[in-house]
Write a protein that holds these residues in place. Sequence first.
Motif, PDB file in Angstrom:
ATOM      1  N   SER A   1      -5.350  -0.222  -3.069  1.00 50.65           N
ATOM      2  CA  SER A   1      -4.883  -0.584  -1.750  1.00 50.65           C
ATOM      3  C   SER A   1      -5.792   0.274  -0.837  1.00 50.65           C
ATOM      4  O   SER A   1      -6.001  -0.258   0.339  1.00 50.65           O
ATOM      5  CB  SER A   1      -3.715  -0.503  -1.385  1.00 50.65           C
ATOM      6  OG  SER A   1      -2.800   0.615  -1.458  1.00 50.65           O
ATOM      7  N   GLY A   2      -5.853   1.466  -1.033  1.00 49.24           N
ATOM      8  CA  GLY A   2      -6.512   2.242  -0.318  1.00 49.24           C
ATOM      9  C   GLY A   2      -5.782   2.874   0.749  1.00 49.24           C
ATOM     10  O   GLY A   2      -6.188   3.811   1.759  1.00 49.24           O
ATOM     11  N   ARG A   3      -4.506   2.777   0.470  1.00 51.16           N
ATOM     12  CA  ARG A   3      -3.589   3.068   1.491  1.00 51.16           C
ATOM     13  C   ARG A   3      -3.002   4.802   0.829  1.00 51.16           C
ATOM     14  O   ARG A   3      -3.099   5.064  -0.127  1.00 51.16           O
ATOM     15  CB  ARG A   3      -2.046   2.453   1.396  1.00 51.16           C
ATOM     16  CG  ARG A   3      -2.505   1.162   1.856  1.00 51.16           C
ATOM     17  CD  ARG A   3      -2.295   0.978   3.471  1.00 51.16           C
ATOM     18  NE  ARG A   3      -3.293   1.617   4.046  1.00 51.16           N
ATOM     19  CZ  ARG A   3      -4.487   1.352   4.220  1.00 51.16           C
ATOM     20  NH1 ARG A   3      -5.030   0.031   3.914  1.00 51.16           N
ATOM     21  NH2 ARG A   3      -5.281   2.056   5.108  1.00 51.16           N
ATOM     22  N   SER A   4      -2.419   5.473   1.842  1.00 46.10           N
ATOM     23  CA  SER A   4      -2.053   6.786   1.511  1.00 46.10           C
ATOM     24  C   SER A   4      -0.467   6.860   1.401  1.00 46.10           C
ATOM     25  O   SER A   4       0.219   6.048   1.967  1.00 46.10           O
ATOM     26  CB  SER A   4      -2.588   7.684   2.791  1.00 46.10           C
ATOM     27  OG  SER A   4      -3.617   7.894   2.636  1.00 46.10           O
TER      28      SER A   4
ATOM     29  N   LEU B   1       2.980  -1.109   0.105  1.00 47.09           N
ATOM     30  CA  LEU B   1       1.533  -1.061  -0.346  1.00 47.09           C
ATOM     31  C   LEU B   1       0.798  -2.222  -0.269  1.00 47.09           C
ATOM     32  O   LEU B   1      -0.810  -2.281  -0.092  1.00 47.09           O
ATOM     33  CB  LEU B   1       1.392  -0.106  -1.711  1.00 47.09           C
ATOM     34  CG  LEU B   1       1.776   1.218  -1.759  1.00 47.09           C
ATOM     35  CD1 LEU B   1       1.788   1.607  -3.162  1.00 47.09           C
ATOM     36  CD2 LEU B   1       0.821   2.177  -0.482  1.00 47.09           C
ATOM     37  N   SER B   2       1.237  -3.581   0.079  1.00 40.33           N
ATOM     38  CA  SER B   2       0.563  -4.692   0.091  1.00 40.33           C
ATOM     39  C   SER B   2       0.254  -4.947   1.538  1.00 40.33           C
ATOM     40  O   SER B   2      -0.312  -5.901   1.968  1.00 40.33           O
ATOM     41  CB  SER B   2       1.374  -5.785  -0.407  1.00 40.33           C
ATOM     42  OG  SER B   2       2.607  -5.993   0.331  1.00 40.33           O
ATOM     43  N   THR B   3       0.656  -4.037   2.482  1.00 37.51           N
ATOM     44  CA  THR B   3       0.157  -4.190   3.865  1.00 37.51           C
ATOM     45  C   THR B   3      -0.945  -3.293   4.008  1.00 37.51           C
ATOM     46  O   THR B   3      -1.375  -2.493   3.355  1.00 37.51           O
ATOM     47  CB  THR B   3       1.564  -3.792   4.480  1.00 37.51           C
ATOM     48  OG1 THR B   3       1.727  -2.258   4.525  1.00 37.51           O
ATOM     49  CG2 THR B   3       2.877  -4.535   4.252  1.00 37.51           C
ATOM     50  N   ASP B   4      -1.039  -3.060   5.446  1.00 34.74           N
ATOM     51  CA  ASP B   4      -2.149  -2.141   5.925  1.00 34.74           C
ATOM     52  C   ASP B   4      -1.442  -0.845   6.397  1.00 34.74           C
ATOM     53  O   ASP B   4      -2.165   0.061   7.055  1.00 34.74           O
ATOM     54  CB  ASP B   4      -2.964  -2.689   6.888  1.00 34.74           C
ATOM     55  CG  ASP B   4      -3.924  -3.790   6.806  1.00 34.74           C
ATOM     56  OD1 ASP B   4      -4.282  -3.730   5.555  1.00 34.74           O
ATOM     57  OD2 ASP B   4      -3.982  -4.925   7.507  1.00 34.74           O
ATOM     58  N   ALA B   5      -0.313  -0.481   5.910  1.00 35.58           N
ATOM     59  CA  ALA B   5       0.485   0.458   6.511  1.00 35.58           C
ATOM     60  C   ALA B   5       0.276   1.530   5.296  1.00 35.58           C
ATOM     61  O   ALA B   5       0.378   1.280   4.326  1.00 35.58           O
ATOM     62  CB  ALA B   5       1.856   0.516   6.869  1.00 35.58           C
ATOM     63  N   ASP B   6       0.287   2.938   5.808  1.00 37.74           N
ATOM     64  CA  ASP B   6       0.733   4.030   4.881  1.00 37.74           C
ATOM     65  C   ASP B   6       2.185   4.262   4.684  1.00 37.74           C
ATOM     66  O   ASP B   6       2.788   3.401   5.240  1.00 37.74           O
ATOM     67  CB  ASP B   6      -0.042   5.420   5.347  1.00 37.74           C
ATOM     68  CG  ASP B   6      -1.466   5.312   5.446  1.00 37.74           C
ATOM     69  OD1 ASP B   6      -1.992   4.644   4.553  1.00 37.74           O
ATOM     70  OD2 ASP B   6      -2.355   5.664   6.330  1.00 37.74           O
TER      71      ASP B   6
ATOM     72  N   GLU C   1       4.659  13.746  10.560  1.00 41.31           N
ATOM     73  CA  GLU C   1       3.619  14.204  11.164  1.00 41.31           C
ATOM     74  C   GLU C   1       2.283  14.243  10.642  1.00 41.31           C
ATOM     75  O   GLU C   1       1.030  13.982  10.865  1.00 41.31           O
ATOM     76  CB  GLU C   1       4.042  15.301  12.226  1.00 41.31           C
ATOM     77  CG  GLU C   1       4.891  15.117  13.289  1.00 41.31           C
ATOM     78  CD  GLU C   1       5.418  16.139  14.101  1.00 41.31           C
ATOM     79  OE1 GLU C   1       4.559  16.634  14.948  1.00 41.31           O
ATOM     80  OE2 GLU C   1       6.148  17.011  13.606  1.00 41.31           O
ATOM     81  N   ASN C   2       2.477  14.866   9.502  1.00 41.42           N
ATOM     82  CA  ASN C   2       1.260  15.275   8.467  1.00 41.42           C
ATOM     83  C   ASN C   2       0.695  13.859   7.942  1.00 41.42           C
ATOM     84  O   ASN C   2      -0.547  13.900   8.140  1.00 41.42           O
ATOM     85  CB  ASN C   2       1.620  16.208   7.189  1.00 41.42           C
ATOM     86  CG  ASN C   2       0.637  16.271   6.465  1.00 41.42           C
ATOM     87  OD1 ASN C   2       0.767  15.752   5.222  1.00 41.42           O
ATOM     88  ND2 ASN C   2      -0.259  16.945   6.635  1.00 41.42           N
ATOM     89  N   LEU C   3       1.374  12.936   7.666  1.00 38.04           N
ATOM     90  CA  LEU C   3       0.710  11.883   7.173  1.00 38.04           C
ATOM     91  C   LEU C   3       0.237  10.865   8.317  1.00 38.04           C
ATOM     92  O   LEU C   3      -0.868  10.409   8.134  1.00 38.04           O
ATOM     93  CB  LEU C   3       2.054  10.927   6.643  1.00 38.04           C
ATOM     94  CG  LEU C   3       1.726   9.603   6.127  1.00 38.04           C
ATOM     95  CD1 LEU C   3       0.386   9.445   5.144  1.00 38.04           C
ATOM     96  CD2 LEU C   3       2.833   8.771   5.487  1.00 38.04           C
ATOM     97  N   LEU C   4       0.760  11.099   9.424  1.00 39.79           N
ATOM     98  CA  LEU C   4       0.132  10.578  10.690  1.00 39.79           C
ATOM     99  C   LEU C   4      -1.579  10.973  10.944  1.00 39.79           C
ATOM    100  O   LEU C   4      -2.333  10.443  11.127  1.00 39.79           O
ATOM    101  CB  LEU C   4       0.989  10.404  11.727  1.00 39.79           C
ATOM    102  CG  LEU C   4       2.057   9.314  11.780  1.00 39.79           C
ATOM    103  CD1 LEU C   4       3.342   9.730  12.918  1.00 39.79           C
ATOM    104  CD2 LEU C   4       1.982   7.926  11.760  1.00 39.79           C
ATOM    105  N   ALA C   5      -1.299  12.250  10.823  1.00 40.21           N
ATOM    106  CA  ALA C   5      -2.515  13.040  11.048  1.00 40.21           C
ATOM    107  C   ALA C   5      -3.564  13.067   9.879  1.00 40.21           C
ATOM    108  O   ALA C   5      -4.886  12.759  10.234  1.00 40.21           O
ATOM    109  CB  ALA C   5      -2.156  14.661  11.044  1.00 40.21           C
TER     110      ALA C   5
ATOM    111  N   PRO D   1       1.023  14.306  -1.706  1.00 40.04           N
ATOM    112  CA  PRO D   1       0.435  13.110  -2.167  1.00 40.04           C
ATOM    113  C   PRO D   1       1.071  12.683  -3.133  1.00 40.04           C
ATOM    114  O   PRO D   1       1.416  13.377  -4.042  1.00 40.04           O
ATOM    115  CB  PRO D   1      -1.021  13.409  -2.263  1.00 40.04           C
ATOM    116  CG  PRO D   1      -1.284  14.983  -2.575  1.00 40.04           C
ATOM    117  CD  PRO D   1      -0.162  15.464  -1.835  1.00 40.04           C
ATOM    118  N   LEU D   2       0.949  11.280  -3.486  1.00 39.88           N
ATOM    119  CA  LEU D   2       1.938  10.506  -4.475  1.00 39.88           C
ATOM    120  C   LEU D   2       1.281  11.273  -5.759  1.00 39.88           C
ATOM    121  O   LEU D   2       1.981  11.810  -6.986  1.00 39.88           O
ATOM    122  CB  LEU D   2       1.252   9.320  -4.489  1.00 39.88           C
ATOM    123  CG  LEU D   2       1.988   8.517  -5.572  1.00 39.88           C
ATOM    124  CD1 LEU D   2       3.514   8.535  -5.800  1.00 39.88           C
ATOM    125  CD2 LEU D   2       1.392   6.841  -5.574  1.00 39.88           C
TER     126      LEU D   2
END
Length: 385
Positions: free
Chosen positions: A120-123, A91-96, A296-300, A311-312
């Motif tokens: 972070s705004g990450r999913s 979560l410290s990166t820009d990746a989900d 695939e759902n997370l990428l979408a 979701p978390l």
Amino acid sequence: MPGQVRPARVALVGVHGFGTHHLRNLERLQSAGVVELVAVADPQPPARGSVPDSAAIFPGLTDLLAATPDLELIIVATPIQTHAPLGLAALSTDADLYLEKPPVATLADFTTLCDAAEASGRSVQIGFQSLGSHALQAIEELLASGAIGTLQGISATGRWVRDRAYYKRSRWAGKRSIDGVDVVDGVATNPLAHAVATALRIAGARTTADVASVETDLYRANDIESDDTSVIRIRTAAGLRVTCALTICATESVEPYVTLQGSKGKAVFHYTEDRLTVSTASSETEQVFGRDDLTENLLAHRREGKELISPLLDSGAFMLVLEAIRTAPLPALIDGGYVHWEGDGDAAHAVVVGIEEALERATTEHSTFSELGLPWARPAHETAS
């Protein structure tokens, strides 16, 4: 995916155990042009040929992140006790983040992870794959239609077999903790966690606010720290009973299922098969549904804003169950007179005598093993949310 310009850059942390499932799925998605697996991390090198030649291999996530820019998705499929630190690092990166179940080993770590995700705004998608089943929408429509009447209770039944080798496969298997670090590897939190999570989702219990209380009745037939035969009884904030009766000490493995008990009938959902059977006084129907892939759902979700399936925050109800198990008294050892062993050596597995009937009674009556008067049982432990 329609309109996709280039494959998403993905890293996988943990390539053994359930990580092999992710490797196969990523191979499928890479062949379809959906993703590019650019890096993997694991202290134990991957098997030859299991990772694309184009993917870099690292001993850990720290090294991977230092050398791998512009990641869009990080998948973590590692031992339970590592989920919190690895999830926070991702979560410290820009990746989900796709984080395998259970999310973390303590409710405090869950809160920390939720706070980090929000900041972070990450999913974050949690790997309860059964929640991708299209049968869940059909169940919602079934309940709304009144076909089985008023919903009176939900139960989850899991009867699996796990042998001695299962507990020798890793240092953390069957542990409640290692060197003071919580693991919580029990029947309800790991092998049959999907049974609990699916029952909770059907009951409408997603967040921590959706659960009023959790009772645990934990036992072990194997020579382990954690539970292998348990009843978990949950009451939702709406007052619905959810009883999970689970064992990995059955005579034979049977596909687990969630039962909806209605005033006019019942529905049984075999979640590993996406199979739903609906029984009323006048009819019985059965249907097999499709399933959405969580990766695939997370990428979408990332690219198109599609709603996350798992979701978390929606793991909050499950985390209250895990926390109740973590803080409960140690699982009671079932007297050897009520356990017999089938097979030899590491292939031998424990069978609790009469466990199939005990699970059936527990779920039908929403009772703990102790309330059923089983000779090896003790009073249950209750935790308010």
